[in-house]
Design a protein around this motif. Structure first.
Motif, PDB file in Angstrom:
ATOM      1  N   THR A 189       4.194   7.766   5.994  1.00 22.82           N
ATOM      2  CA  THR A 189       4.153   7.848   4.558  1.00 22.82           C
ATOM      3  C   THR A 189       2.620   7.776   4.313  1.00 22.82           C
ATOM      4  OG1 THR A 189       6.148   6.845   4.649  1.00 22.82           O
ATOM      5  CG2 THR A 189       4.967   6.662   2.592  1.00 22.82           C
ATOM      6  N   GLN A 190       2.175   8.372   3.183  1.00 20.14           N
ATOM      7  CA  GLN A 190       0.697   8.375   2.867  1.00 20.14           C
ATOM      8  C   GLN A 190       0.667   7.171   2.091  1.00 20.14           C
ATOM      9  OE1 GLN A 190      -1.017  10.959   3.591  1.00 20.14           O
ATOM     10  NE2 GLN A 190      -3.120  10.212   2.846  1.00 20.14           N
ATOM     11  N   PRO A 191      -0.256   6.327   2.337  1.00 19.35           N
ATOM     12  CA  PRO A 191      -0.454   5.061   1.531  1.00 19.35           C
ATOM     13  C   PRO A 191      -1.322   5.569   0.338  1.00 19.35           C
ATOM     14  CG  PRO A 191      -2.090   5.178   3.128  1.00 19.35           C
ATOM     15  CD  PRO A 191      -1.240   6.235   3.480  1.00 19.35           C
ATOM     16  N   SER A 192      -0.383   4.952  -0.980  1.00 17.40           N
ATOM     17  CA  SER A 192      -0.707   5.357  -2.272  1.00 17.40           C
ATOM     18  C   SER A 192      -1.893   4.707  -2.784  1.00 17.40           C
ATOM     19  CB  SER A 192       0.281   5.280  -3.052  1.00 17.40           C
ATOM     20  OG  SER A 192       0.897   4.211  -3.060  1.00 17.40           O
ATOM     21  N   ALA A 193      -2.070   3.421  -2.341  1.00 17.40           N
ATOM     22  CA  ALA A 193      -3.092   2.615  -2.717  1.00 17.40           C
ATOM     23  C   ALA A 193      -3.885   1.790  -1.459  1.00 17.40           C
ATOM     24  CB  ALA A 193      -2.644   1.669  -3.499  1.00 17.40           C
ATOM     25  N   PRO A 194      -5.068   1.591  -1.523  1.00 15.55           N
ATOM     26  CA  PRO A 194      -5.832   0.940  -0.517  1.00 15.55           C
ATOM     27  C   PRO A 194      -5.067  -0.555  -0.539  1.00 15.55           C
ATOM     28  CG  PRO A 194      -7.164   1.072  -2.512  1.00 15.55           C
ATOM     29  CD  PRO A 194      -5.994   1.858  -2.662  1.00 15.55           C
ATOM     30  N   VAL A 195      -5.165  -1.218   0.887  1.00 12.03           N
ATOM     31  CA  VAL A 195      -4.834  -2.574   0.692  1.00 12.03           C
ATOM     32  C   VAL A 195      -5.670  -3.411  -0.289  1.00 12.03           C
ATOM     33  CG1 VAL A 195      -4.379  -4.448   2.204  1.00 12.03           C
ATOM     34  CG2 VAL A 195      -4.051  -2.137   2.974  1.00 12.03           C
ATOM     35  N   PRO A 196      -5.237  -4.328  -1.012  1.00 11.21           N
ATOM     36  CA  PRO A 196      -6.005  -5.013  -1.725  1.00 11.21           C
ATOM     37  C   PRO A 196      -6.820  -6.044  -0.879  1.00 11.21           C
ATOM     38  CG  PRO A 196      -3.938  -5.277  -2.376  1.00 11.21           C
ATOM     39  CD  PRO A 196      -3.760  -4.270  -1.304  1.00 11.21           C
ATOM     40  N   PRO A 197      -8.320  -6.404  -1.076  1.00 14.52           N
ATOM     41  CA  PRO A 197      -9.011  -7.095  -0.171  1.00 14.52           C
ATOM     42  C   PRO A 197      -8.677  -8.526  -0.138  1.00 14.52           C
ATOM     43  CG  PRO A 197     -10.283  -6.433  -2.033  1.00 14.52           C
ATOM     44  CD  PRO A 197      -8.976  -5.599  -2.112  1.00 14.52           C
ATOM     45  N   LEU A 198      -7.950  -8.784  -1.222  1.00 10.22           N
ATOM     46  CA  LEU A 198      -7.406 -10.315  -1.237  1.00 10.22           C
ATOM     47  C   LEU A 198      -6.269 -10.540  -0.232  1.00 10.22           C
ATOM     48  CD1 LEU A 198      -7.341 -11.696  -4.900  1.00 10.22           C
ATOM     49  CD2 LEU A 198      -8.342 -12.751  -2.788  1.00 10.22           C
ATOM     50  N   LEU A 199      -5.603  -9.420   0.203  1.00  7.73           N
ATOM     51  CA  LEU A 199      -4.444  -9.568   1.095  1.00  7.73           C
ATOM     52  C   LEU A 199      -4.936  -9.384   2.415  1.00  7.73           C
ATOM     53  CD1 LEU A 199      -1.418  -7.550  -0.335  1.00  7.73           C
ATOM     54  CD2 LEU A 199      -1.369  -9.735   0.727  1.00  7.73           C
ATOM     55  N   LEU A 200      -6.105  -8.662   2.496  1.00 12.32           N
ATOM     56  CA  LEU A 200      -6.346  -8.511   3.983  1.00 12.32           C
ATOM     57  C   LEU A 200      -7.161  -9.530   4.285  1.00 12.32           C
ATOM     58  CD1 LEU A 200      -6.901  -6.316   5.902  1.00 12.32           C
ATOM     59  CD2 LEU A 200      -8.983  -5.401   4.815  1.00 12.32           C
TER      60      LEU A 200
ATOM     61  N   ALA B 171       0.852  -1.367   0.091  1.00 15.64           N
ATOM     62  CA  ALA B 171       0.038   0.004  -0.003  1.00 15.64           C
ATOM     63  C   ALA B 171       1.074   1.260   0.053  1.00 15.64           C
ATOM     64  CB  ALA B 171      -1.021  -0.019   1.313  1.00 15.64           C
ATOM     65  N   THR B 172       2.045   1.041   0.644  1.00 16.91           N
ATOM     66  CA  THR B 172       2.733   2.570   0.885  1.00 16.91           C
ATOM     67  C   THR B 172       4.064   2.468  -0.187  1.00 16.91           C
ATOM     68  OG1 THR B 172       3.975   1.658   2.654  1.00 16.91           O
ATOM     69  CG2 THR B 172       1.884   2.724   3.233  1.00 16.91           C
ATOM     70  N   GLY B 173       4.450   1.333  -0.366  1.00 20.02           N
ATOM     71  CA  GLY B 173       5.982   1.204  -1.129  1.00 20.02           C
ATOM     72  C   GLY B 173       6.940   1.482  -0.029  1.00 20.02           C
ATOM     73  N   GLU B 174       6.556   1.388   1.321  1.00 13.89           N
ATOM     74  CA  GLU B 174       7.727   1.534   2.156  1.00 13.89           C
ATOM     75  C   GLU B 174       7.810   0.534   2.958  1.00 13.89           C
ATOM     76  OE1 GLU B 174      10.381   3.275   3.223  1.00 13.89           O
ATOM     77  OE2 GLU B 174       9.427   4.788   1.916  1.00 13.89           O
ATOM     78  N   SER B 175       9.101  -0.041   3.335  1.00 10.41           N
ATOM     79  CA  SER B 175       9.218  -1.175   4.168  1.00 10.41           C
ATOM     80  C   SER B 175      10.083  -1.129   5.434  1.00 10.41           C
ATOM     81  CB  SER B 175       9.701  -2.407   3.341  1.00 10.41           C
ATOM     82  OG  SER B 175      11.065  -2.004   2.899  1.00 10.41           O
ATOM     83  N   LYS B 176      10.253   0.063   5.768  1.00 13.82           N
ATOM     84  CA  LYS B 176      11.165   0.463   6.911  1.00 13.82           C
ATOM     85  C   LYS B 176      10.027   0.920   8.136  1.00 13.82           C
ATOM     86  CE  LYS B 176      15.553   0.846   4.992  1.00 13.82           C
ATOM     87  NZ  LYS B 176      15.374  -0.141   4.381  1.00 13.82           N
ATOM     88  N   LEU B 177      10.216   0.523   9.283  1.00 12.52           N
ATOM     89  CA  LEU B 177       9.369   0.838  10.313  1.00 12.52           C
ATOM     90  C   LEU B 177       9.581   2.379  10.736  1.00 12.52           C
ATOM     91  CD1 LEU B 177       7.384  -0.221  12.177  1.00 12.52           C
ATOM     92  CD2 LEU B 177       9.284  -0.823  13.774  1.00 12.52           C
ATOM     93  N   SER B 178      10.777   2.997  10.523  1.00  9.70           N
ATOM     94  CA  SER B 178      11.176   4.369  10.893  1.00  9.70           C
ATOM     95  C   SER B 178      10.526   5.291  10.029  1.00  9.70           C
ATOM     96  CB  SER B 178      12.615   4.704  10.953  1.00  9.70           C
ATOM     97  OG  SER B 178      13.112   4.371   9.535  1.00  9.70           O
ATOM     98  N   ARG B 179       9.931   4.713   8.699  1.00  8.29           N
ATOM     99  CA  ARG B 179       9.073   5.871   7.913  1.00  8.29           C
ATOM    100  C   ARG B 179       7.762   5.402   7.865  1.00  8.29           C
ATOM    101  NH1 ARG B 179      12.708   5.030   2.683  1.00  8.29           N
ATOM    102  NH2 ARG B 179      14.954   5.211   3.680  1.00  8.29           N
ATOM    103  N   LEU B 180       7.490   4.731   8.521  1.00 10.97           N
ATOM    104  CA  LEU B 180       5.922   4.255   8.676  1.00 10.97           C
ATOM    105  C   LEU B 180       5.385   4.683   9.764  1.00 10.97           C
ATOM    106  CD1 LEU B 180       6.157   0.909   6.936  1.00 10.97           C
ATOM    107  CD2 LEU B 180       4.890   2.930   6.073  1.00 10.97           C
ATOM    108  N   GLY B 181       4.031   4.816   9.940  1.00  7.09           N
ATOM    109  CA  GLY B 181       3.401   5.112  11.146  1.00  7.09           C
ATOM    110  C   GLY B 181       2.229   5.676  10.868  1.00  7.09           C
ATOM    111  N   GLY B 182       1.065   5.832  11.904  1.00  5.22           N
ATOM    112  CA  GLY B 182      -0.084   6.269  12.100  1.00  5.22           C
ATOM    113  C   GLY B 182      -1.213   5.736  10.585  1.00  5.22           C
TER     114      GLY B 182
END
Lengths: 145, 132, 474
Positions: free
Chosen positions: C148-159, C63-74
């Motif tokens: 990091t603003q999520p650029s896409a919603p989480v695909p339902p298949l993943l959720l 969803a965010t294209g980010e995989s580092k904890l320090s750059r994620l949150g909220g």
């Protein structure tokens, strides 16, 4: 390509399908089974590909484009029939009707799940081989082009 | 009769083994076909009984062993699948390495791998530099 | 411990997995029925929770294209469903009540209590660390300021699977019985004896509950007070870098890599040698076996009738075709020779009372010829050059053929004395509503063989199609 080949080969598909059907129907009581029936159909299709080329063969018989679907359907049918009895607590591949029980007959065809298994094998083999034939025909044509 | 069957199967296996050792990959595939034919022949020949086909109504005489035939059928089908896959694999290898000689393919693969490794090392070094 | 310091999401989870399996090994190390039962329940709960968390990491990264904890949150507001589901999974790992995880830690503590104070303390420490790093993972992802603003919603298949796994964890926390049964069965296998896995909520302040409380408190402390955490973890990590398992791991990996490179080199360069290395010792072994076993009388020529003449001719033709295929260095000629061989053998099969085999052999031979010719259209013509070491190959081939001859002849001339299952197969075919015994065997008596066989065929064709079409089926 000689004219005779051009005319005869495409018309062989019908008789080949008949032979395949006969092999399946008689398969349980005489020589042959789903596998050989599938190969017969695939060979007839191969003859079409050889004489007409992949493009024309597929345009004249659009079913050929769905060979992989056919193969997957066959595989699923085989697996379903194989493991269907497990749902009733029987060992896999128990066939119905059971031994000694009466069978519904239509002509020479006896309706048992074993025959359905054979049909699944037929679909799988025919679909898979037609897909292989298609790929190879394309391979040959790429070279010609 | 069993002597003759064994002799024929042995010839098939021997020629198959000879072809398997060839440097030409296509001939290796031929070798696989021969070896699998030898296996099928052995299976059919190893039927305990020989006679009429095991199809009802049975003839009065001896009947061929159906079990070894069923196994031979399975072996034939799997042989077909393996051969087709192997052949296409060889085709792709030949197209990728522009050679059907085993030794040359190995040399090219080694070269390619070394090139990839160097690339990888360089990337790694760049990454580390960026991290600092 | 290292999981506390990692930034990469999946690395946190991977390190945590290592530590969780550390528990399991500890449990088996403690030994005893309680520990064995606890270990299996632990594996079960861990599998549910950890797969949910790994999928959470994947979903967040998608969803965010980010995989580092320090750059994620909220991300709590953006992905509420994901937050709840993975929160449950995290709670399971941290062994909070009302999840399957509570039972797992309860049993863990019970097993530790059986073994004295020191083990008890270690267990509490380990559980506290778990609480800390899982808390860090979840809190870091879903609370705090949005990074990091999520650029896409989480695909339902993943959720969906995450939600299902989370629900499973909660159900397991409330109705622990089926999971306990499952664990009991598995544990009985490892413990070699029946045992009982009986987790339950004890209202009284038993030692297990006290330990759990202590673990949560300690974990929360580590989590909340970064100043306690940072130097502690830092020191540990540095020590680990220098002398710890990681260094050893890297070193051993390096060496393993070298060894495998070397083996790979040998193998690729000398595939033919490896084939020879199988064939020659096999021939030697068979020769030795022949030399030491008394062979007098064990070889039979077998009866030859006049009616067998066509079979003999066909066998001879097949052998000749095989030799031709081996001698000719072209492309098409060997294929023709192989076809001749195949049809000759099919004739043989037809004559020894195996019409089914003959039919299939003819059909398969034809398909094979088509495939060969089609593929050869794209192959370069054979290079006619003088092959090296041809004599060596011929000698090895002859040795292989001779040993095969000895083995096959020996096997064919010694049919087992007792009647095989074949007679029974023949007898029972009509009961199975079939007349052709071979087909009945294939479809019914040995149906599983056939099923696997057609599966092999399907897989092979998928391989052929994907190799030829470069990834596209059509």
């Amino acid at each position: 390509m000689s004219v005779i080949l051009e005319v005869v080969c495409p018309r062989l598909l019908g008789p080949a399908a008949m032979v395949a059907a006969a092999i399946i129907v008689k398969g349980y009581s005489d020589v042959g089974d789903g596998f050989s029936a599938g190969v017969v159909v695939a060979l007839a299709v191969a003859l079409r590909y050889v004489t007409l080329g992949a493009e024309r063969a597929e345009r004249s018989l659009p079913v050929l484009r769905h060979a992989p679907v056919l193969a997957v359907a066959g595989l699923l049918l085989v697996l379903a029939i194989g493991f269907f009895p497990v749902a009733f607590g029987e060992p896999p591949l128990t066939h119905f009707p059971r031994a000694g029980e009466p069978v519904v007959e239509i002509g020479a065809l006896e309706l048992t799940t074993a025959v359905a298994l054979d049909v699944g094998i037929f679909l799988l083999v025919a679909g898979a081989l037609v897909e292989t034939i298609h790929q190879i025909a394309r391979l040959v044509e790429e070279r010609r082009a | 009769m069993s002597l003759l069957f064994a002799l024929a199967a042995a010839v098939l296996f021997g020629t198959g083994a000879y072809l398997l050792l060839d440097r030409d990959l296509v001939r290796v595939v031929f070798g696989v076909v021969l070896v699998s034919q030898a296996a099928v022949l052995t299976l059919v020949a190893s039927g305990l009984t020989r006679g009429a086909a095991p199809i009802y109504p049975l003839s009065r005489g001896p009947v061929s062993d159906p079990l070894s035939q069923a196994m031979a059928l399975t072996a034939i089908v799997i042989g077909l699948a393996v051969t087709a896959l192997l052949l296409v694999l060889v085709l792709r290898v030949v197209q990728a390495y522009r050679s059907e000689e085993l030794a040359e393919v190995a040399v090219r693969e080694a070269e390619r791998e070394a090139r990839l490794e160097r690339l990888h090392e360089r990337e790694h070094a760049e990454e580390e530099a960026a991290a600092r | 411990m290292l999981a506390l310091a990692q930034d990469e999401l999946k690395q946190i989870l991977a390190h945590s997995t290592i530590s969780q399996y550390g528990y399991v090994v500890t449990l088996y190390g403690i030994g005893g029925a309680t520990a064995a039962g606890a270990a299996t329940l632990y594996v079960l709960a861990h599998a549910i929770a950890k797969s949910a968390l790994f999928m959470t990491a994947g979903a967040v990264t998608v969803a965010t294209g980010e995989s580092k904890l320090s750059r994620l949150g909220g991300l709590r507001r953006r992905m509420p469903a994901l937050a709840v589901a993975s929160g449950v999974a995290a709670a399971t790992l941290a062994a909070l009540p009302l999840t399957l995880g509570f039972s797992k830690d309860e049993l863990f503590f019970a097993a530790a209590t059986e073994h004295g104070r020191a083990v008890q303390l270690l267990a509490v420490g380990a559980a506290a660390l778990t609480v800390a790093y899982i808390g860090r993972f979840w809190l870091g992802l879903f609370t705090g300021p949005l990074q990091t603003q999520p650029s896409a919603p989480v695909p339902p298949l993943l959720l969906a699977p995450i939600v299902v796994l989370g629900a499973l964890a909660v159900v397991g926390g409330i109705v622990v019985e089926p999971f306990a049964r499952l664990a009991e069965d598995a544990a009985a296998a490892t413990y070699a004896g029946p045992l009982e896995v009986a987790p339950a909520y004890h209202a009284e302040l038993g030692s297990e509950n006290r330990m759990a409380l202590a673990a949560w408190a300690l974990g929360a402390l580590i989590l909340v007070v970064p100043r306690v955490r940072a130097p502690l973890v830092g020191a540990f990590a540095r020590a680990g870098e220098r002398a710890g398992p990681r260094r050893w791991y890297a070193l051993s990996l390096l060496w393993l890599n070298r060894v495998s490179d070397w083996a790979h080199d040998r193998e690729v360069r000398d595939l033919r040698n490896s084939i020879a290395a199988v064939l020659v010792p096999a021939a030697v072994l068979i020769a030795i076996a022949l030399a030491v076993t008394p062979t007098r009388g064990s070889y039979e020529v077998g009866p030859v009738a006049l009616g067998d003449l066509p079979i003999i001719v066909l066998l001879g033709l097949g052998a000749l075709a095989a030799v031709t295929a081996a001698r000719d260095r072209g492309r098409l000629q060997p294929v023709l020779a192989l076809s001749v061989l195949g049809f000759a053998l099919a004739g043989v099969y037809a004559m020894v009372g195996a019409p089914d085999v003959a039919l299939v052999a003819v059909l398969v031979e034809t398909v094979l010829a088509y495939v060969f010719v089609g593929v050869f259209a794209r192959l370069p013509p054979a290079t006619v050059r003088r092959p090296r070491r041809r004599a060596r190959n011929a000698v090895i081939g002859a040795a292989a053929g001779a040993s095969a001859f000895a083995a096959i002849w020996g096997a064919l001339s010694r049919p087992t004395a007792t009647t095989g299952v074949a007679a029974e197969h023949i007898e029972r075919a009509p009961e199975a509503h079939g007349g052709d015994v071979v087909t009945v065997i294939l479809a019914d008596f040995r149906g599983l063989d056939t099923m696997v066989e057609v599966t092999v065929l399907a897989v092979a064709v998928v391989g052929v199609a994907s190799l030829l079409s470069r990834g596209r089926a059509w």
